[in-house]
Motif scaffolding. Sequence first.
Motif, PDB file in Angstrom:
ATOM      1  N   MET A  11       0.833  -1.198   0.000  1.00 54.79           N
ATOM      2  CA  MET A  11       0.000   0.000   0.000  1.00 54.79           C
ATOM      3  C   MET A  11       0.875   1.257   0.000  1.00 54.79           C
ATOM      4  O   MET A  11       0.631   2.207  -0.753  1.00 54.79           O
ATOM      5  N   ALA A  12       1.910   1.250   0.843  1.00 50.12           N
ATOM      6  CA  ALA A  12       2.808   2.406   0.936  1.00 50.12           C
ATOM      7  C   ALA A  12       3.513   2.664  -0.401  1.00 50.12           C
ATOM      8  O   ALA A  12       3.650   3.814  -0.828  1.00 50.12           O
ATOM      9  N   LEU A  13       3.945   1.598  -1.072  1.00 48.29           N
ATOM     10  CA  LEU A  13       4.618   1.750  -2.361  1.00 48.29           C
ATOM     11  C   LEU A  13       3.685   2.338  -3.420  1.00 48.29           C
ATOM     12  O   LEU A  13       4.068   3.204  -4.203  1.00 48.29           O
ATOM     13  N   SER A  14       2.442   1.868  -3.448  1.00 46.28           N
ATOM     14  CA  SER A  14       1.515   2.305  -4.499  1.00 46.28           C
ATOM     15  C   SER A  14       0.966   3.711  -4.243  1.00 46.28           C
ATOM     16  O   SER A  14       0.490   4.373  -5.152  1.00 46.28           O
ATOM     17  N   MET A  15       1.050   4.186  -2.985  1.00 45.46           N
ATOM     18  CA  MET A  15       0.430   5.453  -2.623  1.00 45.46           C
ATOM     19  C   MET A  15       1.049   6.654  -3.326  1.00 45.46           C
ATOM     20  O   MET A  15       0.357   7.610  -3.646  1.00 45.46           O
ATOM     21  N   PHE A  16       2.366   6.648  -3.554  1.00 50.84           N
ATOM     22  CA  PHE A  16       2.996   7.839  -4.136  1.00 50.84           C
ATOM     23  C   PHE A  16       2.433   8.137  -5.520  1.00 50.84           C
ATOM     24  O   PHE A  16       2.056   9.273  -5.818  1.00 50.84           O
ATOM     25  N   GLY A  17       2.390   7.115  -6.363  1.00 49.64           N
ATOM     26  CA  GLY A  17       1.872   7.315  -7.717  1.00 49.64           C
ATOM     27  C   GLY A  17       0.438   7.798  -7.698  1.00 49.64           C
ATOM     28  O   GLY A  17       0.040   8.660  -8.496  1.00 49.64           O
ATOM     29  N   ALA A  18      -0.356   7.273  -6.753  1.00 48.96           N
ATOM     30  CA  ALA A  18      -1.767   7.667  -6.650  1.00 48.96           C
ATOM     31  C   ALA A  18      -1.896   9.128  -6.264  1.00 48.96           C
ATOM     32  O   ALA A  18      -2.612   9.909  -6.913  1.00 48.96           O
ATOM     33  N   MET A  19      -1.190   9.526  -5.208  1.00 48.00           N
ATOM     34  CA  MET A  19      -1.313  10.896  -4.710  1.00 48.00           C
ATOM     35  C   MET A  19      -0.715  11.904  -5.692  1.00 48.00           C
ATOM     36  O   MET A  19      -1.270  12.993  -5.894  1.00 48.00           O
ATOM     37  N   ALA A  20       0.415  11.550  -6.296  1.00 48.24           N
ATOM     38  CA  ALA A  20       1.031  12.449  -7.279  1.00 48.24           C
ATOM     39  C   ALA A  20       0.110  12.632  -8.489  1.00 48.24           C
ATOM     40  O   ALA A  20       0.000  13.739  -9.044  1.00 48.24           O
ATOM     41  N   THR A  21      -0.562  11.556  -8.898  1.00 45.07           N
ATOM     42  CA  THR A  21      -1.489  11.642 -10.034  1.00 45.07           C
ATOM     43  C   THR A  21      -2.676  12.540  -9.703  1.00 45.07           C
ATOM     44  O   THR A  21      -3.065  13.391 -10.506  1.00 45.07           O
ATOM     45  N   TRP A  22      -3.247  12.358  -8.514  1.00 42.30           N
ATOM     46  CA  TRP A  22      -4.377  13.211  -8.111  1.00 42.30           C
ATOM     47  C   TRP A  22      -3.956  14.674  -8.070  1.00 42.30           C
ATOM     48  O   TRP A  22      -4.680  15.552  -8.526  1.00 42.30           O
ATOM     49  N   LEU A  23      -2.768  14.935  -7.518  1.00 41.14           N
ATOM     50  CA  LEU A  23      -2.253  16.307  -7.478  1.00 41.14           C
ATOM     51  C   LEU A  23      -2.139  16.882  -8.893  1.00 41.14           C
ATOM     52  O   LEU A  23      -2.564  18.021  -9.159  1.00 41.14           O
ATOM     53  N   MET A  24      -1.580  16.083  -9.814  1.00 42.20           N
ATOM     54  CA  MET A  24      -1.394  16.552 -11.194  1.00 42.20           C
ATOM     55  C   MET A  24      -2.728  16.747 -11.925  1.00 42.20           C
ATOM     56  O   MET A  24      -2.835  17.602 -12.799  1.00 42.20           O
ATOM     57  N   ILE A  25      -3.746  15.970 -11.562  1.00 46.32           N
ATOM     58  CA  ILE A  25      -5.067  16.171 -12.185  1.00 46.32           C
ATOM     59  C   ILE A  25      -5.622  17.536 -11.799  1.00 46.32           C
ATOM     60  O   ILE A  25      -6.172  18.259 -12.639  1.00 46.32           O
ATOM     61  N   PHE A  26      -5.458  17.925 -10.525  1.00 49.02           N
ATOM     62  CA  PHE A  26      -5.912  19.251 -10.092  1.00 49.02           C
ATOM     63  C   PHE A  26      -5.150  20.359 -10.825  1.00 49.02           C
ATOM     64  O   PHE A  26      -5.743  21.334 -11.287  1.00 49.02           O
ATOM     65  N   VAL A  27      -3.831  20.191 -10.925  1.00 54.68           N
ATOM     66  CA  VAL A  27      -2.995  21.189 -11.610  1.00 54.68           C
ATOM     67  C   VAL A  27      -3.375  21.265 -13.091  1.00 54.68           C
ATOM     68  O   VAL A  27      -3.483  22.357 -13.666  1.00 54.68           O
ATOM     69  N   THR A  28      -3.584  20.098 -13.709  1.00 56.98           N
ATOM     70  CA  THR A  28      -3.971  20.058 -15.127  1.00 56.98           C
ATOM     71  C   THR A  28      -5.313  20.740 -15.346  1.00 56.98           C
ATOM     72  O   THR A  28      -5.501  21.445 -16.346  1.00 56.98           O
ATOM     73  N   HIS A  29      -6.243  20.546 -14.410  1.00 61.85           N
ATOM     74  CA  HIS A  29      -7.564  21.165 -14.564  1.00 61.85           C
ATOM     75  C   HIS A  29      -7.459  22.684 -14.551  1.00 61.85           C
ATOM     76  O   HIS A  29      -8.152  23.376 -15.320  1.00 61.85           O
ATOM     77  N   LEU A  30      -6.585  23.229 -13.706  1.00 61.70           N
ATOM     78  CA  LEU A  30      -6.377  24.680 -13.682  1.00 61.70           C
ATOM     79  C   LEU A  30      -5.828  25.164 -15.022  1.00 61.70           C
ATOM     80  O   LEU A  30      -6.261  26.189 -15.547  1.00 61.70           O
ATOM     81  N   ALA A  31      -4.868  24.402 -15.592  1.00 56.97           N
ATOM     82  CA  ALA A  31      -4.301  24.766 -16.898  1.00 56.97           C
ATOM     83  C   ALA A  31      -5.347  24.622 -18.005  1.00 56.97           C
ATOM     84  O   ALA A  31      -5.416  25.444 -18.928  1.00 56.97           O
ATOM     85  N   PHE A  32      -6.174  23.576 -17.914  1.00 58.59           N
ATOM     86  CA  PHE A  32      -7.249  23.331 -18.880  1.00 58.59           C
ATOM     87  C   PHE A  32      -8.225  24.510 -18.909  1.00 58.59           C
ATOM     88  O   PHE A  32      -8.571  25.032 -19.972  1.00 58.59           O
ATOM     89  N   ARG A  33      -8.643  24.964 -17.729  1.00 54.37           N
ATOM     90  CA  ARG A  33      -9.604  26.066 -17.652  1.00 54.37           C
ATOM     91  C   ARG A  33      -9.013  27.369 -18.208  1.00 54.37           C
ATOM     92  O   ARG A  33      -9.710  28.150 -18.856  1.00 54.37           O
ATOM     93  N   ARG A  34      -7.726  27.604 -17.929  1.00 53.58           N
ATOM     94  CA  ARG A  34      -7.083  28.810 -18.472  1.00 53.58           C
ATOM     95  C   ARG A  34      -7.069  28.774 -19.993  1.00 53.58           C
ATOM     96  O   ARG A  34      -7.325  29.778 -20.665  1.00 53.58           O
ATOM     97  N   ALA A  35      -6.758  27.587 -20.553  1.00 46.91           N
ATOM     98  CA  ALA A  35      -6.717  27.439 -22.016  1.00 46.91           C
ATOM     99  C   ALA A  35      -8.106  27.604 -22.624  1.00 46.91           C
ATOM    100  O   ALA A  35      -8.272  28.233 -23.673  1.00 46.91           O
ATOM    101  N   ILE A  36      -9.119  27.052 -21.962  1.00 45.34           N
ATOM    102  CA  ILE A  36     -10.503  27.152 -22.435  1.00 45.34           C
ATOM    103  C   ILE A  36     -10.949  28.613 -22.452  1.00 45.34           C
ATOM    104  O   ILE A  36     -11.575  29.089 -23.402  1.00 45.34           O
ATOM    105  N   LYS A  37     -10.611  29.328 -21.382  1.00 52.39           N
ATOM    106  CA  LYS A  37     -10.988  30.745 -21.282  1.00 52.39           C
ATOM    107  C   LYS A  37     -10.288  31.560 -22.360  1.00 52.39           C
ATOM    108  O   LYS A  37     -10.896  32.432 -23.000  1.00 52.39           O
ATOM    109  N   ARG A  38      -9.000  31.261 -22.589  1.00 54.07           N
ATOM    110  CA  ARG A  38      -8.229  31.990 -23.594  1.00 54.07           C
ATOM    111  C   ARG A  38      -8.790  31.774 -24.996  1.00 54.07           C
ATOM    112  O   ARG A  38      -8.841  32.693 -25.811  1.00 54.07           O
ATOM    113  N   ASP A  39      -9.252  30.542 -25.273  1.00 52.06           N
ATOM    114  CA  ASP A  39      -9.760  30.227 -26.612  1.00 52.06           C
ATOM    115  C   ASP A  39     -11.247  30.539 -26.766  1.00 52.06           C
ATOM    116  O   ASP A  39     -11.787  30.423 -27.864  1.00 52.06           O
TER     117      ASP A  39
END
Length: 488
Positions: free
Chosen positions: A367-395
């Motif tokens: 569980m401990a080994l698999s947790m890093f990839g899970a948490m890092a992915t969730w973090l990156m999804i939030f960051v990607t969503h912010l970038a996605f919304r900025r791009a959508i607004k710009r276009d």
Amino acid sequence: MMSHSFDLIKNRERGLKRELTSPQLTMIALGGAIGTGLFLGSKFAISFAGPSVLLSYAIGGLIAVMLMGGLAEMTVAHSTTGSFGAFAEHYISPLAGFLVKYLYWSCIVLAVGTEVLAIGDYMKLWFPGVPPLVWILLFAGVLIAVNMFNVKAFGTLEYWFSSIKVFAILGFILLAAILVFGKRESGYGIHNYTAEGGFFPNGVSGMWVAVIVAIFSYLSVEMIAIAAGEAKDPGTAVKKAFKVTVFRLFLFYILTLALILAIAPVSQILAGNSPFVTVMQVIGIPFADSAINVVVIVAALSAMNSQLYISTRMMFSLSRAGQAPAVFGRLHRNGSPVNALILCTGGIAVAACVYAMNPESGFTFMMALSMFGAMATWLMIFVTHLAFRRAIKRDGTALSYKLRLYPAASWAGAALMVAVMVTTLFVEAFRMTLIFGVPFAIGIVVLYFVLRKSRGETVGEGAGGSEIAGLDVAGSHAGRNLERAEHS
């Protein structure tokens, strides 16, 4: 321009068949999220938090809801098997996409290992003398065979696996609710929440640490976005699936745990195996513990089935992007990426070795080994969503599905994920999460630049279109060649 450049990513992932229905899509998400995290991981969480584990799962659930809202927006706009890896590549950078895909792939492959270890533990109830490794290998072989069939076979099996879980949990909730609120038996009730050390036996810090386990439990809700690449009507299916999944997760996790804690004292839960089996033993219904054990095993098999499917599709996406060997992007005649599947069984092999070396702590270590990839992915999804919304607004692009609490939800989700990741350093059971994860992430970044340099590729500039030219061309050619081979 933006949608056109994303079409390049979608084109290279052609060949998978769109055969998943909306109900199947919903069950795939539930199949992954209602597994070992609820049936066995909840005991681990209770050991940290006691009854305050209800708040831990509520916080984890809130993060999951914010994540799913942002992911739904991006998935309805672009449904592809690469999913959030492709979104990160498109809206942040090719390196971000490469990193997310490999981090997520590694976490899901290792999570398969945790599920299969749990199955070995569950079988001890009936066969205490049989080595758990026998069950690990047997059940792993059956599910690998199922995933070698086409996606329709997988979707059908997962639908029934998840249906058994859903109805069993609903039956459990009904029975437990009658005992707690109906008959008003003297030993049952919310007074158990404060009976042994109070609601916060290990303080607020113990409650917060249990959020780590809650995140692990909710892991796999994001797989709807990947499965959308093989959905018949992805836009409609994803919107329905996200709404239903959010409601059911809260119902199954929070309500179920509340009833378990009202029936069995914390000390008794920690002394047993699965909290569900313990509760049935406390109630004293003949053979009820065996019946629940069957459900618990089905739940683990279901989660394992979903995770094998998702890890295989992520490796397929990496291969088609030219970011993994081309052999893993090849499809069998029935439309299944069998080579990628064989690679993704590596987590089962790792789990078997870990268990053989240390049976007592094998599950928590995996569980401990698999947790890093899970948490890092969730973090990156939030960051990607912010970038996605900025791009959508710009276009000036109009969205057919929108997250109401943007940008607060994405910023809050990202901040909470950083806080949870840092917390793992201060908890003995999870210390390996960052010790293993950070060097692994650095290794992925190094691999990206080694690949780029070895092929003489350059990173294209511009939002929404930047890709590693050579890798993308390789992936596109692979996709076209495979399509021709399939039809010939």
